[in-house]
Design an enzyme around this catalytic site. Structure first.
Site, PDB file in Angstrom:
ATOM      1  N   TYR A  76      64.067 -72.544 -66.904  1.00  0.00           N
ATOM      2  CA  TYR A  76      64.997 -72.459 -67.934  1.00  0.00           C
ATOM      3  C   TYR A  76      63.966 -72.634 -69.312  1.00  0.00           C
ATOM      4  O   TYR A  76      63.300 -73.653 -69.218  1.00  0.00           O
ATOM      5  CB  TYR A  76      65.893 -73.561 -68.210  1.00  0.00           C
ATOM      6  N   GLU A  78      65.307 -71.967 -72.943  1.00  0.00           N
ATOM      7  CA  GLU A  78      66.150 -71.835 -74.532  1.00  0.00           C
ATOM      8  C   GLU A  78      65.084 -72.289 -75.423  1.00  0.00           C
ATOM      9  O   GLU A  78      64.689 -73.531 -75.307  1.00  0.00           O
ATOM     10  CB  GLU A  78      67.449 -72.487 -74.114  1.00  0.00           C
ATOM     11  N   ASP A 253      67.988 -48.214 -83.225  1.00  0.00           N
ATOM     12  CA  ASP A 253      68.174 -48.367 -81.863  1.00  0.00           C
ATOM     13  C   ASP A 253      67.143 -47.364 -81.118  1.00  0.00           C
ATOM     14  O   ASP A 253      67.741 -46.099 -80.808  1.00  0.00           O
ATOM     15  CB  ASP A 253      69.580 -48.262 -81.323  1.00  0.00           C
ATOM     16  N   THR A 282      65.479 -50.872 -75.504  1.00  0.00           N
ATOM     17  CA  THR A 282      65.232 -51.469 -74.006  1.00  0.00           C
ATOM     18  C   THR A 282      63.779 -51.258 -73.507  1.00  0.00           C
ATOM     19  O   THR A 282      63.060 -50.572 -74.161  1.00  0.00           O
ATOM     20  CB  THR A 282      66.256 -50.606 -72.858  1.00  0.00           C
ATOM     21  N   LYS A 285      63.316 -47.665 -70.340  1.00  0.00           N
ATOM     22  CA  LYS A 285      63.701 -46.158 -69.973  1.00  0.00           C
ATOM     23  C   LYS A 285      62.021 -45.460 -70.202  1.00  0.00           C
ATOM     24  O   LYS A 285      61.384 -45.629 -69.432  1.00  0.00           O
ATOM     25  CB  LYS A 285      64.470 -45.728 -71.321  1.00  0.00           C
ATOM     26  N   ARG A 291      63.579 -53.948 -66.525  1.00  0.00           N
ATOM     27  CA  ARG A 291      64.894 -53.717 -67.215  1.00  0.00           C
ATOM     28  C   ARG A 291      65.067 -54.965 -68.240  1.00  0.00           C
ATOM     29  O   ARG A 291      65.125 -56.095 -67.642  1.00  0.00           O
ATOM     30  CB  ARG A 291      66.013 -53.647 -66.136  1.00  0.00           C
TER      31      ARG A 291
HETATM   32  N1  DSN Z   1      73.167 -46.427 -70.231  1.00  0.00           N
HETATM   33  C1  DSN Z   1      72.106 -45.856 -70.944  1.00  0.00           C
HETATM   34  C2  DSN Z   1      71.997 -44.499 -71.048  1.00  0.00           C
HETATM   35  O1  DSN Z   1      71.907 -44.098 -70.052  1.00  0.00           O
HETATM   36  O2  DSN Z   1      71.810 -43.971 -72.301  1.00  0.00           O
HETATM   37  C3  DSN Z   1      72.168 -46.534 -72.455  1.00  0.00           C
HETATM   38  O3  DSN Z   1      73.050 -47.831 -72.421  1.00  0.00           O
END
Ligand code: DSN
Length: 485
Positions: A76, A78, A253, A282, A285, A291
């Site tokens: 932990y 925090e 974003d 994120t 991607k 992730r």
């Molecule tokens: N689930 C993601 C996507 O496929 O674009 C976005 O949250």
């Protein structure tokens, strides 16, 4: 060829070490729950054997994957670096500080917060830090309070009302925006008064004059730019100009295209980081990490972003922050720029492959990592197309097109992205073949009656597609040399 991930895995000794690490790990897992070990092996086999075209997915390197499986998971932590609510966080401090340093250097950001567990968490941190910056802090100062605990019940009621009555302008879901950009059923559409901007009905392109007009009329506190299914680049300098004109905060974003920003494909006006007040992403991607999520901010927002925990987050996932550090270190290598450029070049090739076979694309093409195929010209819904493609071993996801007549469940489109197969080493010629295979499957799929879900795929098409895909996939194996036998 952009297969440096595969090259590094095949380097002398690395493949053998990785194989041995995973074989032994799976044996340990099997000794407790063999079905999980079996599912893990099967997932690798499935990913190796299919054409993965989901625009938001990728393949992380073994170094990134292995970093997640450690005892950092047990800690932990925090708080923030050097300022934790738990003892014994010195190694987590090292990890978090390194991940943040790599993020700042990679993106040229004044501040990086690497704790968010996901994209939605990153967006929640961003929303609340913007609210704290513009609404809560001045309110506390006016009441000479250090935090909300020092307010009277009546003051707190008033502040709660003010926090909950702010305005947000984001891109609509069917134009390619994300659920968290003010979509009514999402918390972002409930916590803010929201309005949405779309795209030009003729061209499918962002119309900055229309965004400006809407912003002038609505006067939002926050303008959100960025997308999940818009196949074009965005002029973030222009979005900032609009935000400045109406006194709004610009939040971008960049979850989908962070890899293209990191790889210097999107620069100047197309790089959101210098233009946005707060940028979220994120890490799994196009950025090809574990992730998770991350927030980058200009200095004036840093202190508010830093309050992500306890504002909306619990304990950080230290093992994932460690993997973020490894992935960001990978993305700082020159090879990553080659990879990112190939992702964009391959998307162009995929789009051209569709267009020359008379398929219809939203906006008529792409200049990022994704293509949005309008499948109504095949007489199908997105759901039917997605299912028929899956039968043929092509993994995609159905997606709304602007003003979609079939709604968000059945949809009229299929979204396709190049980040994952580019990691495997696919090039322009292979993506042209992928377009050919997809058009063949869709042209041989028929709807059943009036159903938006039922379909028939002509005999033999799935088998011939799988055979042709297997040739492509065998030429570019996933994790070559990784042998679990
Ligand atoms: N689930 C993601 C996507 O496929 O674009 C976005 O949250």
């Amino acid at each position: 060829m952009a297969d440096e991930l595969n090259d590094s895995l095949s380097a002398p000794g690395v493949a053998a070490l990785t194989s041995s690490a995973y074989r032994q790990a799976l044996e340990v897992i099997a000794s407790v729950e063999p079905r999980i070990a079996a599912a893990t092996r099967q997932e690798l086999a499935d990913q190796r054997g299919s054409l993965k075209l989901i625009a938001s997915e990728n393949y992380a390197s073994p170094a990134v994957l292995l970093t997640m499986g450690t005892w950092f998971s047990d800690k932990y932590a925090e708080g923030t670096v050097g300022h934790r609510f738990y003892a014994g966080c010195q190694n987590v401090d090292t990890v978090e500080a390194l991940a943040a340093e790599h993020a700042r250097e990679l993106f040229g950001a004044p501040y990086a917060y690497v704790q968010p567990h996901s994209g939605i968490d990153a967006n929640l941190v961003a929303f609340w830090s913007i609210l704290a910056h513009h609404v809560e802090t001045p309110y506390l100062e006016k009441h000479q309070a250090r935090n909300v605990n020092e307010l009277t019940e009546a003051d707190w009621e008033e502040l709660r009302h003010e926090l909950g009555n702010q305005r947000l302008l984001g891109m609509s879901l069917d134009a390619g925006g994300h659920l968290t950009h003010g979509f009514r059923p999402n918390i972002s559409g409930k916590m803010f008064h929201q309005q949405q901007y779309g795209t030009d009905p003729e061209t499918g392109l962002l119309d900055y004059d229309a965004v400006r007009a809407k912003a002038r009329e609505f006067r939002p506190l926050v303008i959100v730019a960025g997308y999940s299914a818009y196949p074009r680049r965005v002029d973030f300098a222009k979005m900032r100009e609009i935000a400045d004109e109406v006194g709004a905060t610009l939040m971008v974003d960049m979850a989908h295209f962070a890899g293209l920003v990191a790889g210097k494909v999107f620069t100047g006006d197309e790089d959101p980081v210098p233009h946005a007040h707060v940028t979220t992403t994120t890490t799994h991607k196009s950025l090809r990490g574990p992730r998770g999520g991350m927030v980058l901010a200009q200095e004036e927002f840093a202190a508010d972003v830093d309050r992500g925990c306890p504002m909306v987050l619990g304990g950080p996932l230290s093992h994932v922050m460690a993997a973020k550090a490894v992935a960001l270190a990978e993305a700082r290598r020159p090879e990553f720029q080659v990879y990112a450029q190939s992702v964009a070049d391959n998307a162009k090739s995929l789009a051209e492959g569709f267009l020359k076979r008379d398929a219809r694309l939203v906006t008529g093409g792409t200049d990022n990592h994704l293509v949005l195929l309008d499948v109504t010209s095949f007489g199908l819904t997105g759901r039917q197309a997605e299912s028929a493609l899956l039968d043929a071993g092509v993994v995609t996801n159905r997606n709304s097109v602007p003003a979609d007549p079939n709604g968000a469940w059945y949809t009229s489109g299929v979204r396709l992205g190049t980040p994952a197969l580019t990691t495997r080493g696919f090039g322009a010629a292979e993506f042209d073949m992928v377009a050919e295979l997809i058009v063949d499957v869709l042209a041989n799929t028929s709807p059943v009656g009036d159903s938006k879900a039922k379909y028939v795929l002509a005999d033999g098409v799935a088998d011939r597609t799988k055979a042709a895909s297997a040739e492509l996939l065998d030429k570019h194996p996933l994790y070559p040399g990784l042998d679990l036998a």
